[in-house]
Design a protein around this motif. Structure first.
Motif, PDB file in Angstrom:
ATOM      1  N   VAL A 182      -9.812  27.757  61.130  1.00 50.23           N
ATOM      2  CA  VAL A 182     -11.242  27.661  60.837  1.00 50.23           C
ATOM      3  C   VAL A 182     -11.469  26.454  59.936  1.00 50.23           C
ATOM      4  CG1 VAL A 182     -11.696  30.131  61.085  1.00 50.23           C
ATOM      5  CG2 VAL A 182     -10.961  29.228  58.864  1.00 50.23           C
ATOM      6  N   PRO A 183     -12.708  25.960  59.844  1.00 47.89           N
ATOM      7  CA  PRO A 183     -12.984  24.824  58.966  1.00 47.89           C
ATOM      8  C   PRO A 183     -12.653  25.143  57.510  1.00 47.89           C
ATOM      9  CG  PRO A 183     -14.819  25.200  60.459  1.00 47.89           C
ATOM     10  CD  PRO A 183     -13.906  26.368  60.616  1.00 47.89           C
ATOM     11  N   LEU A 184     -12.441  24.100  56.747  1.00 46.53           N
ATOM     12  CA  LEU A 184     -12.060  24.263  55.349  1.00 46.53           C
ATOM     13  C   LEU A 184     -13.093  25.063  54.567  1.00 46.53           C
ATOM     14  CD1 LEU A 184     -10.084  23.617  53.082  1.00 46.53           C
ATOM     15  CD2 LEU A 184     -11.260  21.412  52.780  1.00 46.53           C
ATOM     16  N   ARG A 185     -14.383  24.917  54.891  1.00 47.40           N
ATOM     17  CA  ARG A 185     -15.420  25.654  54.163  1.00 47.40           C
ATOM     18  C   ARG A 185     -15.240  27.156  54.315  1.00 47.40           C
ATOM     19  NH1 ARG A 185     -18.944  27.553  57.816  1.00 47.40           N
ATOM     20  NH2 ARG A 185     -19.114  26.498  59.832  1.00 47.40           N
ATOM     21  N   VAL A 186     -14.632  27.598  55.441  1.00 47.66           N
ATOM     22  CA  VAL A 186     -14.330  29.014  55.643  1.00 47.66           C
ATOM     23  C   VAL A 186     -12.936  29.348  55.094  1.00 47.66           C
ATOM     24  CG1 VAL A 186     -14.067  30.863  57.339  1.00 47.66           C
ATOM     25  CG2 VAL A 186     -15.810  29.083  57.669  1.00 47.66           C
TER      26      VAL A 186
END
Length: 236
Positions: A59-63
Motif C-alpha cells: 500500500v502507499p506510504l501514507r497507509v
C-alpha cells in the motif's frame, strides 16, 4: 546472560550489538537486499528493549505509516499482558511511550530515502525503544529529569529485554492480522483511549485518532484533521 527473545514463527530474529541502533541496521539491511519482510533486528542491550521490524508494504506510504501507531497499540497490549496490574500505559502523540505518565520510550518509522506518501515503498522499518532501567549518570532523581522514567522504576522489575521484545512482536502480529481484515479503525479506537490526558497536536487539543491515523484536533468551534504522514514528517 539473557536468552534471545522468543519470536512468533513468522518473524526471524537478528541480534544487534549493544550500542548499535536496530532501526538503522534493519533499514540498511533492507536497502542492501540482505533483509526482507519479517526480519526483526533486536538489541542485546539489557537496560532497554529495542527492536525494529522490516515490512514490505503493498500500500502507499501514507497507509503503511499506520504501522507506527499499530506498534504503539501492540506495546500497550504487551505491557498489559506481562506487566503488573496497576501499571498505566499511555501515548503522547504521535510516537512517545508513557509509563505511569512518564516518558519511557518511543516508536520509530523509517523508510527509503525520498519515498513519497503516495508511493508504495520497497520496505519500511517500524521500531521501538523502551527504557527498562535509567542510566546511572542521569542527573537528579528519577522522574525529575524531563519527566523521564523506565519500566523498572514503575513496578515492572520482572520484565526483561527478551520478554518485552517477544511480547511486543506477538501482539504486533496479532494487530497486523486484524488490520488486514478490519482496517485501521480498531487500532484508532484503542489508541485514542490511551492518549495522555490533555493530549495536544500543533498547539491544539487532540480529541481522537480517526480511521486513517489522522489526529483530530479542536480548533475554534470545529475540528480539523492532521494527516498521519504530516505528524510523522513524511512529505506528501
Amino acid at each position: 546472560m539473557l536468552p534471545p527473545p522468543e519470536l512468533p514463527p513468522l518473524l526471524t530474529g537478528h541480534p544487534v550489538t549493544d550500542g548499535d541502533d536496530p532501526s538503522r541496521v534493519a533499514l540498511e539491511g533492507a536497502r542492501a537486499g540482505h533483509f526482507g519482510a519479517g526480519i526483526l533486528c533486536w538489541s542485546d542491550e539489557t537496560a532497554v528493549a529495542a527492536a525494529a521490524l522490516v515490512l514490505e508494504p503493498e500500500v502507499p506510504l501514507r497507509v503503511a505509516a499506520q504501522m507506527a501507531p499499530l506498534m504503539l497499540v501492540a506495546i500497550g497490549d504487551a505491557l498489559g499482558a506481562i506487566g503488573p496490574p496497576n501499571f498505566s500505559y499511555g501515548v503522547r502523540w504521535p510516537l512517545t511511550v508513557l509509563a505511569n505518565g512518564g516518558v519511557a520510550g518511543e516508536v520509530t518509522l523509517a523508510r527509503p530515502e525520498g519515498a513519497r506518501a503516495e508511493e508504495v515503498p520497497a520496505h519500511i522499518v517500524v521500531g521501538f525503544r523502551i527504557a527498562l532501567t535509567l542510566p546511572d549518570d542521569l542527573p537528579g532523581e528519577p522522574g525529575e529529569v524531563a519527566h523521564l522514567t523506565a519500566l523498572h522504576e514503575e513496578g515492572c522489575g520482572d520484565i526483561d529485554r527478551s520478554a518485552l521484545i517477544g511480547a511486543v512482536a506477538r501482539h504486533f502480529l496479532s494487530w497486523l492480522d486484524a488490520w488486514h481484515h478490519e482496517g485501521f479503525t480498531p487500532v484508532a479506537r484503542v489508541l485514542t483511549s490511551r492518549l495522555e490526558p490533555e493530549a495536544s497536536v500543533e498547539g491544539a487539543r487532540l480529541v481522537r485518532i480517526d480511521d486513517t491515523g489522522s489526529a483530530i484536533a479542536v480548533e475554534g468551534q470545529g475540528e480539523r484533521g492532521i494527516p498521519l504522514t504530516k505528524a510523522l514528517g513524511i512529505r506528501t
